[in-house]
Design a protein around this motif. Structure first.
Motif, PDB file in Angstrom:
ATOM      1  N   ALA A 147       0.826  -1.218   0.000  1.00 10.96           N
ATOM      2  CA  ALA A 147       0.000   0.000   0.000  1.00 10.96           C
ATOM      3  C   ALA A 147       0.855   1.260   0.000  1.00 10.96           C
ATOM      4  N   LEU A 148       1.981   1.222   0.696  1.00 10.05           N
ATOM      5  CA  LEU A 148       2.802   2.419   0.828  1.00 10.05           C
ATOM      6  C   LEU A 148       3.920   2.490  -0.207  1.00 10.05           C
ATOM      7  N   SER A 149       4.062   1.432  -1.008  1.00 11.04           N
ATOM      8  CA  SER A 149       5.127   1.382  -2.007  1.00 11.04           C
ATOM      9  C   SER A 149       4.704   2.112  -3.277  1.00 11.04           C
ATOM     10  N   PRO A 150       5.642   2.786  -3.913  1.00 11.93           N
ATOM     11  CA  PRO A 150       5.314   3.428  -5.192  1.00 11.93           C
ATOM     12  C   PRO A 150       5.266   2.429  -6.351  1.00 11.93           C
ATOM     13  N   ILE A 151       5.670   1.183  -6.116  1.00 11.23           N
ATOM     14  CA  ILE A 151       5.691   0.166  -7.160  1.00 11.23           C
ATOM     15  C   ILE A 151       4.438  -0.695  -7.039  1.00 11.23           C
ATOM     16  N   ASP A 152       3.706  -0.858  -8.134  1.00 13.05           N
ATOM     17  CA  ASP A 152       2.473  -1.639  -8.156  1.00 13.05           C
ATOM     18  C   ASP A 152       2.631  -2.833  -9.080  1.00 13.05           C
ATOM     19  N   LEU A 153       1.724  -3.801  -8.934  1.00 12.16           N
ATOM     20  CA  LEU A 153       1.701  -4.928  -9.860  1.00 12.16           C
ATOM     21  C   LEU A 153       1.369  -4.448 -11.263  1.00 12.16           C
ATOM     22  N   ILE A 154       0.388  -3.558 -11.335  1.00  9.13           N
ATOM     23  CA  ILE A 154      -0.005  -2.955 -12.609  1.00  9.13           C
ATOM     24  C   ILE A 154       0.287  -1.461 -12.481  1.00  9.13           C
ATOM     25  N   PRO A 155       1.154  -0.903 -13.334  1.00  9.19           N
ATOM     26  CA  PRO A 155       1.498   0.532 -13.212  1.00  9.19           C
ATOM     27  C   PRO A 155       0.262   1.422 -13.288  1.00  9.19           C
ATOM     28  N   ILE A 183      -6.611  -5.159  -4.213  1.00  7.38           N
ATOM     29  CA  ILE A 183      -5.604  -5.848  -3.402  1.00  7.38           C
ATOM     30  C   ILE A 183      -5.454  -5.225  -2.019  1.00  7.38           C
ATOM     31  N   VAL A 184      -5.309  -3.918  -1.964  1.00  3.15           N
ATOM     32  CA  VAL A 184      -5.087  -3.256  -0.674  1.00  3.15           C
ATOM     33  C   VAL A 184      -6.283  -3.421   0.267  1.00  3.15           C
ATOM     34  N   PRO A 185      -7.519  -3.129  -0.159  1.00  4.89           N
ATOM     35  CA  PRO A 185      -8.637  -3.330   0.767  1.00  4.89           C
ATOM     36  C   PRO A 185      -8.826  -4.795   1.188  1.00  4.89           C
ATOM     37  N   LEU A 186      -8.631  -5.732   0.264  1.00  4.02           N
ATOM     38  CA  LEU A 186      -8.749  -7.148   0.641  1.00  4.02           C
ATOM     39  C   LEU A 186      -7.669  -7.548   1.637  1.00  4.02           C
ATOM     40  N   GLY A 187      -6.458  -7.072   1.417  1.00  6.58           N
ATOM     41  CA  GLY A 187      -5.376  -7.367   2.356  1.00  6.58           C
ATOM     42  C   GLY A 187      -5.634  -6.754   3.717  1.00  6.58           C
ATOM     43  N   LEU A 188      -6.112  -5.512   3.727  1.00  5.38           N
ATOM     44  CA  LEU A 188      -6.430  -4.867   5.001  1.00  5.38           C
ATOM     45  C   LEU A 188      -7.572  -5.586   5.715  1.00  5.38           C
ATOM     46  N   TRP A 189      -8.548  -6.045   4.944  1.00  2.07           N
ATOM     47  CA  TRP A 189      -9.664  -6.793   5.529  1.00  2.07           C
ATOM     48  C   TRP A 189      -9.150  -8.083   6.173  1.00  2.07           C
ATOM     49  N   ALA A 190      -8.240  -8.778   5.480  1.00  2.00           N
ATOM     50  CA  ALA A 190      -7.696 -10.036   6.014  1.00  2.00           C
ATOM     51  C   ALA A 190      -6.882  -9.782   7.284  1.00  2.00           C
ATOM     52  N   VAL A 191      -6.084  -8.731   7.278  1.00  2.00           N
ATOM     53  CA  VAL A 191      -5.291  -8.402   8.474  1.00  2.00           C
ATOM     54  C   VAL A 191      -6.220  -8.085   9.632  1.00  2.00           C
ATOM     55  N   PHE A 196      -0.194   4.261 -14.602  1.00  2.00           N
ATOM     56  CA  PHE A 196      -0.428   5.023 -15.832  1.00  2.00           C
ATOM     57  C   PHE A 196      -1.279   4.251 -16.836  1.00  2.00           C
ATOM     58  N   ILE A 197      -1.519   2.954 -16.602  1.00  2.00           N
ATOM     59  CA  ILE A 197      -2.402   2.184 -17.475  1.00  2.00           C
ATOM     60  C   ILE A 197      -3.838   2.524 -17.085  1.00  2.00           C
ATOM     61  N   PRO A 198      -4.626   3.073 -18.003  1.00  2.00           N
ATOM     62  CA  PRO A 198      -5.977   3.527 -17.652  1.00  2.00           C
ATOM     63  C   PRO A 198      -6.822   2.418 -17.003  1.00  2.00           C
ATOM     64  N   LEU A 199      -7.488   2.762 -15.944  1.00  2.00           N
ATOM     65  CA  LEU A 199      -8.387   1.922 -15.158  1.00  2.00           C
ATOM     66  C   LEU A 199      -7.691   0.745 -14.496  1.00  2.00           C
ATOM     67  N   PHE A 200      -6.959  -0.062 -15.244  1.00  2.00           N
ATOM     68  CA  PHE A 200      -6.326  -1.247 -14.667  1.00  2.00           C
ATOM     69  C   PHE A 200      -5.233  -0.877 -13.672  1.00  2.00           C
ATOM     70  N   GLY A 201      -4.608   0.276 -13.854  1.00  2.00           N
ATOM     71  CA  GLY A 201      -3.552   0.717 -12.952  1.00  2.00           C
ATOM     72  C   GLY A 201      -4.055   0.965 -11.545  1.00  2.00           C
ATOM     73  N   TRP A 202      -5.280   1.426 -11.439  1.00  2.00           N
ATOM     74  CA  TRP A 202      -5.846   1.681 -10.112  1.00  2.00           C
ATOM     75  C   TRP A 202      -6.617   0.490  -9.588  1.00  2.00           C
ATOM     76  N   LEU A 203      -6.953  -0.430 -10.460  1.00  2.00           N
ATOM     77  CA  LEU A 203      -7.757  -1.578 -10.068  1.00  2.00           C
ATOM     78  C   LEU A 203      -7.056  -2.416  -9.004  1.00  2.00           C
TER      79      LEU A 203
END
Length: 131
Positions: free
Chosen positions: A48-56, A70-78, A58-65
């Protein structure tokens, strides 16, 4: 209109996710948290805090997907792996930290130090006998 604008709601969501990620980071460092939750919290907070993502981004829509899934699901699991009173305590600490004023002067000093270090590396490469 009495409600918040879309940009304000997105900003609020970003702030909430940042606080949750900070809570996960605090949980990863707390010895009262079970080891499995600590490992997952480290992974989620780092992602969540890293500037490196699985999908960059700058790729429209998929970059933020990935950030929106991932982040909300991971936070939910924690959060599910940590007892509610302990999570509430850590969350309170993360909220208190988010309300502290940040130092723009301190940030500028750090950025200037990094820029100076990068310039020294550049200068060292440009003036080296192997160049």
């Amino acid at each position: 209109m009495t409600g918040k604008s879309l940009s304000e709601r997105i900003g609020d969501l970003g702030l909430r996710l940042a606080i949750e990620a900070h809570t996960a980071w605090l949980a990863a460092r707390d010895p009262r948290v079970p080891w499995l939750a600590r490992l997952l919290a480290i992974a989620v907070a780092a992602y969540a805090l890293s500037p490196i993502d699985l999908i960059p981004d700058f790729i429209p829509l998929f970059g933020w997907l990935d950030d929106l899934i991932i982040v909300p699901l991971g936070l939910w699991a924690v959060r599910r792996l940590i007892h509610a009173p302990l999570w509430a305590e850590l969350h309170g600490a993360a909220e208190a930290a988010s309300e502290r004023p940040s130092s723009r002067v301190g940030m500028a000093v750090i950025l200037l130090l990094w820029a100076g270090l990068l310039y020294l590396i550049y200068w060292g490469v440009r003036t080296s006998p192997w160049h």
